[in-house]
Design an enzyme around this catalytic site. Structure first.
Site, PDB file in Angstrom:
ATOM      1  N   HIS A   1       6.501   8.230  -8.260  1.00  0.00           N
ATOM      2  CA  HIS A   1       7.094   8.777  -6.933  1.00  0.00           C
ATOM      3  C   HIS A   1       6.147   9.650  -6.639  1.00  0.00           C
ATOM      4  O   HIS A   1       5.443   9.919  -5.493  1.00  0.00           O
ATOM      5  CB  HIS A   1       8.477   9.259  -6.740  1.00  0.00           C
TER       6      HIS A   1
ATOM      7  N   HIS B   1      13.640   6.617   0.886  1.00  0.00           N
ATOM      8  CA  HIS B   1      14.610   7.430   0.001  1.00  0.00           C
ATOM      9  C   HIS B   1      15.483   6.129  -0.573  1.00  0.00           C
ATOM     10  O   HIS B   1      16.666   6.111  -0.255  1.00  0.00           O
ATOM     11  CB  HIS B   1      15.323   8.450   0.889  1.00  0.00           C
TER      12      HIS B   1
ATOM     13  N   HIS C   1      16.095   4.149  -3.799  1.00  0.00           N
ATOM     14  CA  HIS C   1      16.762   4.440  -4.994  1.00  0.00           C
ATOM     15  C   HIS C   1      18.140   5.386  -4.828  1.00  0.00           C
ATOM     16  O   HIS C   1      18.983   5.250  -5.315  1.00  0.00           O
ATOM     17  CB  HIS C   1      15.803   4.604  -6.121  1.00  0.00           C
TER      18      HIS C   1
ATOM     19  N   SER D   1      17.054  20.234  -5.089  1.00  0.00           N
ATOM     20  CA  SER D   1      18.103  20.722  -3.809  1.00  0.00           C
ATOM     21  C   SER D   1      17.295  20.839  -2.481  1.00  0.00           C
ATOM     22  O   SER D   1      16.036  21.052  -2.579  1.00  0.00           O
ATOM     23  CB  SER D   1      18.622  22.263  -4.245  1.00  0.00           C
TER      24      SER D   1
END
Length: 756
Positions: free
Chosen positions: A64, A115, A117, A334
């Site tokens: 990715h 986005h 998976h 995060s």
């Protein structure tokens, strides 16, 4: 998922420990690294990595983040002229997002990413944080976000897992975007069995700035300070999208289930306003958003793009969870976090602006000229690496690829051989069946969950051909964006399939009266370890590059999403292409639907016997085979030139694509409840359901037909008179009458009934 060693107290794995304990076993395989990749890391460092370094390399060298299987094919996009029809790109491939000059001193930033998976594992948060991440890419360039779009793909509408993921994904897209106050002006919702267990959630964002407000991601200036601001760092998303998006899902579910990132759109809204004020105050020297790979990405990319060095004090990172280890802090994804490089003299002003917006900020390091990324944990060195080796010098795979042995048989099985309807009653029934099918039905169940008009500048949105947004309220300057891809076409011929996605987005932008400028892409494919998938990917990249060259629309950047497959079943190759265009006066845009009665209806373009990969073959026969429609770039450019010159003359313009003329007539009539009476040229079945390209249905006042004929002649675009608008039905002379009320009932019932 926490495949990281304990680092509490005395067993902290420092650089000194790594040097003195070279044979310690490390969980490199659990972190997604291959044996040769781990060996390469040891070679780069001249020792084994510390556990913190191993964590950084594992996320940054993931598929990715590193594009290790795709970069050999992506590099050809850099060969395109970096020039749009309105001038040179201001920022392109390699930056957080592309930036284009649109005139009047304005620049627009746009980008589409995936986005996928995370949205399967946790639909709401996966989709929500997809929107949040793409928006931060836009603000990192210095632009104010002004709109979002969402190209989506799901399994069959009646499948249990589609019922699990679809509501959450739609709610996540809408919930996050609505809370940010960003209109959702378009996208797609496509259903196919190959997306079962692997939905695609692609997210696009658009932002606007003045030319002088452009910011790039780099850390320059020895002694400048590194400030982390925004949300605190927590345990959500550790190894998240960076590793999760680099693995194939097994039939039983995801192979890896790290915590999916958790979004807070209200914090992101504060972050947007805070960041824009920081830019306006000229207190930022460099900036990077924290998305995939979190601090590992931001620190290494900023350092490698700047003077080459950075010293970070990891224990100064504000945490939501005080038990996090250094490895976990570096891997955490995060949300709602940004990293800025600030001159010492500007730190006080920077902190004051953050405090004004109630955004927490902490100085966590400084820029150096050592050429090293050095990270300390409570005074002990846990990372000492060349930043470029983490950010840019990861593995490069020339994966084997080969045309699959089944491709010839697939292409030989043409849909043109399938039984066709022959009577007016059968044509009528087929039109209604297609209009009610999942891919062509009314998508209001989805789009009504999005605020399409917040901020008051939305000009066009779903179900128009493209989304359009006003940029300047005094001059009415605007931009238009469309996303498209027909995965069935790409399965039949990935080279042509990528080009077909490009020309449809290009055409959709032009129908509204905007000049197409440039492209962002989101290339969704199966496992790169399958030579057939890699052949599809390579063909699609080359096809898209050649198409962009023909149209003069450079690729500004984008995203690659691989391993989109469940067990042995890969998704349809889905190279989503977004095209952005500019319109000088949005008040003169051309609408998609019939606007009044008594208008002359014309077809621009040529219809051929092209049915393979069509919605008719898919819905009526559950068939996929043959060759997709032919791409004709000269015809597309001529058509776009006519549409642009025809602004003000054309009362409406709607492109012909999925479902052919039949679906275009239906959509044109349904919007304003205005019917039409038409006479079909040639074979009525082909006229209604063929999906030939470079075609648009237009209307003009009857007194201006001669002007349209002259315009078509000037641009060499075939022109066919079909009939006139009016009444409460679609009337096909000699074939059938279909009341709009009956059509609307079928068109609108599908999604609500399935989701009930």
């Amino acid at each position: 998922m926490r495949h990281v060693p304990e680092t509490r107290a005395s067993n902290l794995d420092t650089v000194d420990v790594a040097t003195s304990d070279p044979t310690r076993e490390q969980p490199w395989a659990d972190l997604g690294l291959k044996e040769d990749e781990y060996a390469r890391i040891r070679e780069i460092l001249g020792r084994r990595p510390t556990s913190s370094e191993l964590a950084m390399y594992s996320v940054m060298w993931s598929e990715h983040c590193s594009y290790k299987s795709s970069k050999v094919h992506l590099k050809q996009f850099g060969e395109l002229a970096q020039e749009t029809p309105r001038g040179p790109m201001l920022a392109g491939i390699g930056e957080n997002a592309g930036v284009l000059d649109i005139g009047q001193g304005y620049a627009v930033s746009f980008k589409v990413e995936s986005h996928n998976h995370p949205s399967y594992v946790e639909p709401y948060q996966g989709a929500a944080t997809g929107i949040g991440g793409i928006v931060r890419d836009i603000i990192a360039m210095g632009a104010r976000p002004i709109a979002v779009m969402d190209p989506l793909r799901f399994g069959p509408l009646d499948a249990d897992d589609t019922h699990r993921v679809l509501p959450g994904i739609v709610s996540g897209v809408g919930g996050y975007g609505n809370c940010l106050g960003l209109p959702n002006i378009g996208g797609e919702a496509v259903f196919d069995e190959t997306y079962l267990g692997n939905p695609l959630v692609n997210a696009l964002a658009i932002g606007v700035m003045r030319h002088e407000d452009l910011h790039l991601a780099n850390a320059t200036g020895k002694g400048n300070l590194v400030i982390l601001y925004g949300a605190r760092t927590g345990g959500d998303g550790i190894g998240g999208v960076s590793i999760l998006a680099s693995e194939t899902f097994e039939d039983s579910g995801p192979a890896k289930r790290p915590a999916v990132q958790v979004g807070d759109p209200f914090m992101e809204k504060l972050l947007i306003e805070c960041t824009l004020e920081l830019f306006a105050a000229h207190v930022v020297a460099g900036i990077q958003d924290l998305g995939g790979a979190g601090l590992s990405c931001a620190t290494s990319e900023l350092a490698s793009a700047g003077d080459g060095g950075m010293h970070v004090h990891l224990d100064k990172v504000p945490l939501r969870d005080s038990t996090l280890s250094p490895e976990e802090i570096l891997m955490s994804e995060s949300q709602e976090r940004m990293m800025a490089v600030v001159e010492p003299a500007n730190v006080e002003a920077f902190m004051a602006i953050c405090a004004k917006w109630d955004v927490e900020a902490a100085v966590i390091g400084e820029v150096t000229d050592t050429g090293r990324l050095e990270i300390d944990w409570h005074g002990q060195r846990v990372v000492d690496v060349p930043p470029g080796s983490v950010a840019h010098d990861g593995p490069v795979y020339n994966r084997p690829f080969a045309r699959p042995d089944w491709q010839d048989a697939l292409q030989a099985d043409a849909a043109e051989k399938l039984p066709r309807p022959t009577t007016g009653a059968e044509f009528r029934s087929t039109l209604v069946q297609l209009a009610a099918s999942p891919n062509l039905c009314d998508k209001s169940w989805i789009t009504d969950q999005y605020d399409r008009y917040v901020r008051g500048n939305t000009v066009l949105s779903q179900p128009s051909d493209s989304g359009m947004i006003r940029i300047d309220e005094s001059t009415n300057l605007g931009v238009s964006v469309s996303t498209d891809c027909n995965g069935r076409f790409a399965k039949l011929d990935p080279f042509a399939g990528a080009q077909l996605a490009l020309v449809e987005s290009y055409r959709n932008v032009a129908t509204g009266g905007a000049q197409p400028l440039a492209v962002s892409d989101c290339l969704n494919f199966g496992s790169p370890e399958d030579p057939a998938v890699m052949w599809q990917f390579a063909e699609a990249c080359t096809g898209l590059k050649e198409g962009c060259k023909e149209l003069g629309t450079p690729v500004t950047g984008g995203n690659v999403s691989l391993y989109n497959q469940t067990g042995e079943t890969a998704i349809l190759p889905t190279p989503v292409v977004a095209v952005l265009g500019v319109i000088d006066d949005v008040t003169r845009r051309t609408p998609s639907a019939f606007e009044a009665e008594g208008l002359a209806v014309y077809l621009l373009g040529e219809t051929r016997e092209e049915l393979s990969g069509s919605e008719w073959a898919h819905v009526v026969h559950q068939h996929l085979g043959g060759l997709p429609p032919k791409v004709d770039f000269a015809a597309e450019k001529a058509l776009a030139a006519l549409l642009l010159e025809g602004v003000g003359l054309l009362a409406s313009a709607h492109d012909l694509s999925d479902g052919g003329l039949a679906q275009t007539l239906a959509e044109s009539a349904l919007k304003n409840n205005i019917g039409a009476t038409v006479t079909l040229p040639g074979d009525p079945f082909l006229a209604l359901f063929a999906e030939s390209t470079a075609r648009v249905l237009v209307t003009v006042p009857t007194g201006k037909v001669a002007e349209l004929e002259a315009l078509a002649g000037k641009h060499g675009v075939p022109l066919t008179a079909l009939g006139t608008t009016g009444g409460e039905a679609i009337v096909v002379e000699g074939q059938f009458d279909l009341p709009i009320a009956e059509l609307r009932e079928a068109w609108t019932a599908t999604l609500p009934a399935a989701m009930a």
